[in-house]
Scaffold this motif. Structure first.
Motif, mmCIF file in Angstrom:
data_model
loop_
_atom_site.group_PDB
_atom_site.id
_atom_site.type_symbol
_atom_site.label_atom_id
_atom_site.label_comp_id
_atom_site.label_asym_id
_atom_site.label_seq_id
_atom_site.Cartn_x
_atom_site.Cartn_y
_atom_site.Cartn_z
ATOM 1 N N SER A 99 8.433 7.204 -12.101
ATOM 2 C CA SER A 99 7.830 5.865 -12.062
ATOM 3 C C SER A 99 8.263 5.068 -13.285
ATOM 4 C CB SER A 99 6.307 5.965 -12.014
ATOM 5 O OG SER A 99 5.819 6.252 -13.300
ATOM 6 N N ALA A 100 8.144 3.723 -13.178
ATOM 7 C CA ALA A 100 8.638 2.865 -14.263
ATOM 8 C C ALA A 100 7.801 3.018 -15.536
ATOM 9 C CB ALA A 100 8.636 1.407 -13.807
ATOM 10 N N GLY A 101 6.482 3.143 -15.352
ATOM 11 C CA GLY A 101 5.624 3.376 -16.510
ATOM 12 C C GLY A 101 5.461 2.187 -17.442
ATOM 13 N N THR A 309 2.615 -10.552 -6.663
ATOM 14 C CA THR A 309 1.163 -10.434 -6.827
ATOM 15 C C THR A 309 0.874 -9.562 -8.054
ATOM 16 O OG1 THR A 309 1.335 -8.760 -5.079
ATOM 17 C CG2 THR A 309 0.422 -10.865 -4.463
ATOM 18 N N GLY A 310 -0.390 -9.499 -8.455
ATOM 19 C CA GLY A 310 -0.753 -8.716 -9.645
ATOM 20 C C GLY A 310 -0.107 -9.328 -10.879
ATOM 21 N N SER A 311 0.420 -8.477 -11.752
ATOM 22 C CA SER A 311 0.986 -8.996 -13.000
ATOM 23 C C SER A 311 2.219 -9.860 -12.743
ATOM 24 C CB SER A 311 1.338 -7.841 -13.942
ATOM 25 O OG SER A 311 2.348 -7.054 -13.373
ATOM 26 N N SER A 332 5.663 -6.519 0.157
ATOM 27 C CA SER A 332 5.015 -5.221 0.352
ATOM 28 C C SER A 332 4.326 -4.743 -0.910
ATOM 29 C CB SER A 332 6.069 -4.182 0.761
ATOM 30 O OG SER A 332 7.103 -4.149 -0.193
ATOM 31 N N TYR A 333 3.543 -3.721 -0.748
ATOM 32 C CA TYR A 333 2.847 -3.076 -1.863
ATOM 33 C C TYR A 333 3.274 -1.614 -1.850
ATOM 34 C CZ TYR A 333 -1.247 -0.952 -4.206
ATOM 35 O OH TYR A 333 -2.079 -0.212 -5.005
ATOM 36 N N VAL A 334 4.035 -1.236 -2.870
ATOM 37 C CA VAL A 334 4.662 0.093 -2.893
ATOM 38 C C VAL A 334 4.517 0.731 -4.272
ATOM 39 C CG1 VAL A 334 6.449 -0.401 -1.168
ATOM 40 C CG2 VAL A 334 6.882 -0.961 -3.548
ATOM 41 N N SER A 335 4.641 2.050 -4.316
ATOM 42 C CA SER A 335 4.673 2.701 -5.630
ATOM 43 C C SER A 335 5.466 3.989 -5.509
ATOM 44 C CB SER A 335 3.261 3.010 -6.124
ATOM 45 O OG SER A 335 2.803 4.203 -5.544
ATOM 46 N N SER A 336 5.713 4.611 -6.641
ATOM 47 C CA SER A 336 6.467 5.870 -6.630
ATOM 48 C C SER A 336 5.693 6.945 -5.881
ATOM 49 C CB SER A 336 6.705 6.352 -8.058
ATOM 50 O OG SER A 336 7.340 5.359 -8.799
ATOM 51 N N GLU A 337 4.382 6.871 -5.907
ATOM 52 C CA GLU A 337 3.560 7.910 -5.300
ATOM 53 C C GLU A 337 3.513 7.785 -3.785
ATOM 54 O OE1 GLU A 337 2.560 5.950 -7.760
ATOM 55 O OE2 GLU A 337 1.679 7.144 -9.372
ATOM 56 N N ALA A 338 3.410 6.566 -3.299
ATOM 57 C CA ALA A 338 3.272 6.335 -1.859
ATOM 58 C C ALA A 338 3.558 4.872 -1.560
ATOM 59 C CB ALA A 338 1.843 6.672 -1.414
ATOM 60 N N ARG A 412 -5.617 9.420 -7.840
ATOM 61 C CA ARG A 412 -5.939 8.020 -8.145
ATOM 62 C C ARG A 412 -4.673 7.307 -8.595
ATOM 63 N NH1 ARG A 412 -11.756 8.656 -11.013
ATOM 64 N NH2 ARG A 412 -11.763 6.406 -11.047
ATOM 65 N N VAL A 413 -4.292 6.305 -7.829
ATOM 66 C CA VAL A 413 -3.064 5.576 -8.153
ATOM 67 C C VAL A 413 -3.284 4.687 -9.383
ATOM 68 C CG1 VAL A 413 -1.386 3.906 -7.242
ATOM 69 C CG2 VAL A 413 -2.326 5.665 -5.753
ATOM 70 N N GLY A 414 -4.529 4.245 -9.556
ATOM 71 C CA GLY A 414 -4.824 3.418 -10.733
ATOM 72 C C GLY A 414 -4.788 1.930 -10.440
ATOM 73 N N GLU A 433 -5.654 -5.607 -9.833
ATOM 74 C CA GLU A 433 -5.157 -5.279 -11.179
ATOM 75 C C GLU A 433 -4.947 -3.779 -11.318
ATOM 76 O OE1 GLU A 433 -8.477 -6.818 -13.323
ATOM 77 O OE2 GLU A 433 -9.728 -5.086 -12.905
ATOM 78 N N ARG A 434 -4.264 -3.387 -12.401
ATOM 79 C CA ARG A 434 -4.185 -1.973 -12.782
ATOM 80 C C ARG A 434 -5.521 -1.621 -13.423
ATOM 81 N NH1 ARG A 434 -0.645 1.598 -11.239
ATOM 82 N NH2 ARG A 434 -1.145 2.853 -13.052
ATOM 83 N N LYS A 435 -6.032 -0.443 -13.103
ATOM 84 C CA LYS A 435 -7.314 -0.048 -13.679
ATOM 85 C C LYS A 435 -7.101 0.512 -15.091
ATOM 86 C CE LYS A 435 -11.436 2.278 -12.226
ATOM 87 N NZ LYS A 435 -11.667 3.351 -13.160
ATOM 88 N N TYR A 561 10.787 -2.842 -12.920
ATOM 89 C CA TYR A 561 10.144 -3.265 -14.173
ATOM 90 C C TYR A 561 8.954 -4.174 -13.908
ATOM 91 C CZ TYR A 561 9.432 -5.472 -18.685
ATOM 92 O OH TYR A 561 8.876 -5.942 -19.843
ATOM 93 N N LYS A 562 7.834 -3.830 -14.536
ATOM 94 C CA LYS A 562 6.656 -4.694 -14.471
ATOM 95 C C LYS A 562 6.265 -5.017 -15.900
ATOM 96 C CE LYS A 562 5.685 -1.665 -10.939
ATOM 97 N NZ LYS A 562 6.692 -0.844 -11.587
ATOM 98 N N PRO A 563 6.265 -6.296 -16.266
ATOM 99 C CA PRO A 563 5.972 -6.611 -17.661
ATOM 100 C C PRO A 563 4.558 -6.179 -18.013
ATOM 101 C CG PRO A 563 5.903 -8.568 -16.310
ATOM 102 C CD PRO A 563 6.350 -7.470 -15.411
#
Ligand code: AMP
Length: 591
Positions: A99-101, A309-311, A332-338, A412-414, A433-435, A561-563
């Motif tokens: 993941s980008a982290g 969306t989000g940040s 879309s809404y995607v992440s490394s996990e799912a 928990r994806v966060g 938002e990110r939790k 990348y997400k700032p």
């Protein structure tokens, strides 16, 4: 039709598949959990919580704990260090997704299995489904979309190897290397695969932009995975358009493009001098105002596709300015996990986008989250037990929890989401938002969403002066007592990249508006003197690019990348400090 769908089918029957998935959301979720448990009940991890013969939904829900990455990291580390992957799942894993982290603070290793890879059930398969369904839903709005091609900018990172030799790559890089991507690329995209796989971002960006300009008449959509990358692309174009025009005018590729793959691929695209095109692009780019520049450079463009969306919402005004009225679509809404959901209303206002969850990508649960203050985010606390996809309540905030086909159980994806509706029987969510990513000096907690709203309010003060915000970030400065919030803000004039003349009184007013927008706890601490006056540091054009370079040099993929809204790294803060051109404060005491 069950949860497994052939890619060909998707191309042919996108809408029918979408209807099937969303009408049978509950059944498909049950089926997915059953399959996961049947297969993996004997793993070291799950057998800690129930025996194989008890592997049913009830035992799963009663016994398996809801975990964070930190909880399962020891298991993942053991696999990365060479122990058997049956610690977490039945099938041998082939590699990790990295993941980008950059938003959550740490890079994570997420396992994938041979089976999920081959079947394409994981990233590749579902991304393809989403993109396709997405095209189809767009097709309802634009009839001639299928006639042109996409100018999507993708970037790759070098693979890393774990001590046991397993490859770990960002999902965008992993996806770019699959045959599915390569095969669909020629059909949809103009960028040659060699330019996408080039590991030098600058060379990759230059060649992809050159391709985009040379084939400008074919381009009907422009996109990147995240809006931050599109913003970076614009900055690159500002810096390199003269050189790009020179390449087009002469028919020669710049000498510094030494990557053999790029050179070879570009030799089929940059086939000879084209002074007319070079003149045209020069004329467009020489215009001081780049308002509507996308439409001018790519005259057939119908929409921009980029998660905003989000940040990423901080880039909406800039992309709208350059788009000059072209719809901005957050697909879309995607992440490394799912992979979670798709936007079925591509033309909705980018600030109001909801994603419809797809029930066959993972097993989803939703932990209700209490955002005190009647929707105003004062504190984000997880409450109660998780609910299934079918029991989601409209208007409620949730943290999303996933169980995947590749060894994540109640993870928990966060991310915090807000339920906004249903499409058939599948819930739709807005990304909030990110939790646990907050600004905080004491008991105050200012979330990503709070900060975004505060900045949106402050921007209104600057608009009449023709000043726009291009990026922001912040940190909690506790180096002196009492501590304070420090806000970094990159500003520019609407019609140019010039640094605006900043009136101290107006900027001070911005500081006040930001503070006024924060919650009750912040304001009461501030009034009591437990938090010092907010400090606003205006940074020069390009400072946030340096921040991106810093994070990508640490291993984050530019495509993903997400700032970070809140900075923790001293080095990152140093970068923005060195770009600071003006410091402003709210008044010492808050009335
Ligand atoms: P990564 O796995 O590093 O690429 O990051 C995935 C994270 O990116 C998600 O958990 C979200 O926090 C964020 N993200 C992905 N898609 C979206 C979206 N559509 N809107 C807002 N944030 C998103």
């Amino acid at each position: 039709m069950d949860g497994d769908i052939e890619i060909k089918e998707i191309y042919e029957n996108g809408m029918k598949i979408l209807e099937h998935l969303t009408n049978n959301a509950h059944e498909l979720q049950e089926q997915m959990l059953e399959e996961i448990l049947k297969r993996n009940a004997g793993t070291e991890y799950l057998s800690r919580f129930f025996s194989s013969d008890q592997a049913d939904k009830q035992s799963f829900k009663t016994n398996v704990p809801i975990v964070t990455y930190e909880d399962i990291k020891p298991y993942i580390d053991r696999i990365a260090n060479g122990e058997t992957s049956s610690i977490l799942f039945a099938d041998p894993i082939t590699q990790f997704i990295r993941s980008a982290g950059t938003s959550g603070g740490q890079q994570k290793l997420i396992p994938i299995t041979t089976e999920s890879f081959e079947k394409g059930k994981y990233v590749v398969f579902w991304l393809t489904l989403w993109i396709t369904v997405f095209f189809l839903s767009l097709g309802r709005c634009f009839s001639d979309l299928h006639e042109g091609k996409s100018f999507y900018l993708y970037f790759s990172k070098p693979d890393m190897k774990t001590p046991s030799g397993l490859v770990a790559s960002p999902y965008s890089t992993f996806y770019s290397k699959t045959n599915t991507f390569k095969n669909s690329l020629a059909e949809f995209c103009i960028s040659p695969i060699e330019t996408i796989l080039c590991l030098d971002h600058k060379k990759s960006m230059f060649c992809q932009l050159l391709t985009g300009l040379l084939q400008r008449d074919e381009v009907v959509r422009l996109g990147t995975i995240f809006a931050s990358v599109l913003e970076r692309t614009i900055k690159f174009l500002e810096d390199y358009w003269r050189e790009l025009c020179c390449n087009i005018r002469t028919g020669y590729l710049s000498d510094w493009i030494i990557d053999p793959g790029c050179k070879n691929a570009m030799s089929f695209i940059l086939t000879g001098p084209n002074p007319e095109l070079a003149d045209l692009i020069q004329q467009i780019c020489e215009d001081k105002s780049w308002e509507g520049v996308f439409k001018k450079l790519w005259p057939k463009i119908k929409y921009i596709s980029s998660i905003c969306t989000g940040s990423m919402s901080q880039y909406i005004p800039l992309l709208e300015l350059y788009g000059g009225g072209i719809p901005l679509v957050s697909p879309s809404y995607v992440s490394s996990e799912a992979c979670f959901g798709i936007n079925l209303k591509p033309l909705s206002n980018p600030f109001d986008v909801s994603y419809t969850f797809l029930p066959n990508t993972a097993y989803f649960e939703f932990l209700p989250v209490n955002k005190d203050g009647g929707g105003k985010a004062q504190e984000t606390r997880t409450i109660d037990k998780p609910v299934d996809l079918e029991n989601v309540k409209l208007g409620q905030y949730y943290e999303v929890v996933v169980t995947t086909l590749a060894g994540l159980y109640r993870y928990r994806v966060g991310d915090v989401l807000k339920a906004t509706g249903f499409y058939n029987k599948s819930p739709q969510f807005q990304f909030v938002e990110r939790k646990n990513v907050v600004l905080s000096i004491g008991a105050d907690k200012t979330t990503e969403e709070d900060l975004s709203k505060a900045i949106t309010n402050a921007k209104l003060i600057l608009e009449p002066f023709g000043i726009m915000s291009t990026a922001y970030s912040s940190y909690s400065d506790t180096s002196s007592t009492p501590g304070r919030y420090v806000l970094f803000w990159e500003l520019k004039m609407k019609g140019s990249n010039d640094l605006p003349k900043l009136d101290a009184r107006v900027m001070e007013q911005c500081c006040c508006i930001v503070e006024e927008s924060f919650d009750f706890t912040y304001k009461s601490f501030r009034k009591d003197g437990a938090i010092s006056a907010l400090e606003l540091r205006v940074v020069k054009h390009g400072s946030f690019d340096e921040l991106m370079d810093f994070y990508t040099s640490k291993g984050a993929s530019i495509s993903q990348y997400k700032p970070p809204c809140f900075l923790k790294s001293e080095e990152a803060i140093k970068i923005l400090n060195s770009g600071t051109v003006g410091k402003f404060f709210s008044p010492k005491t808050m009335s």
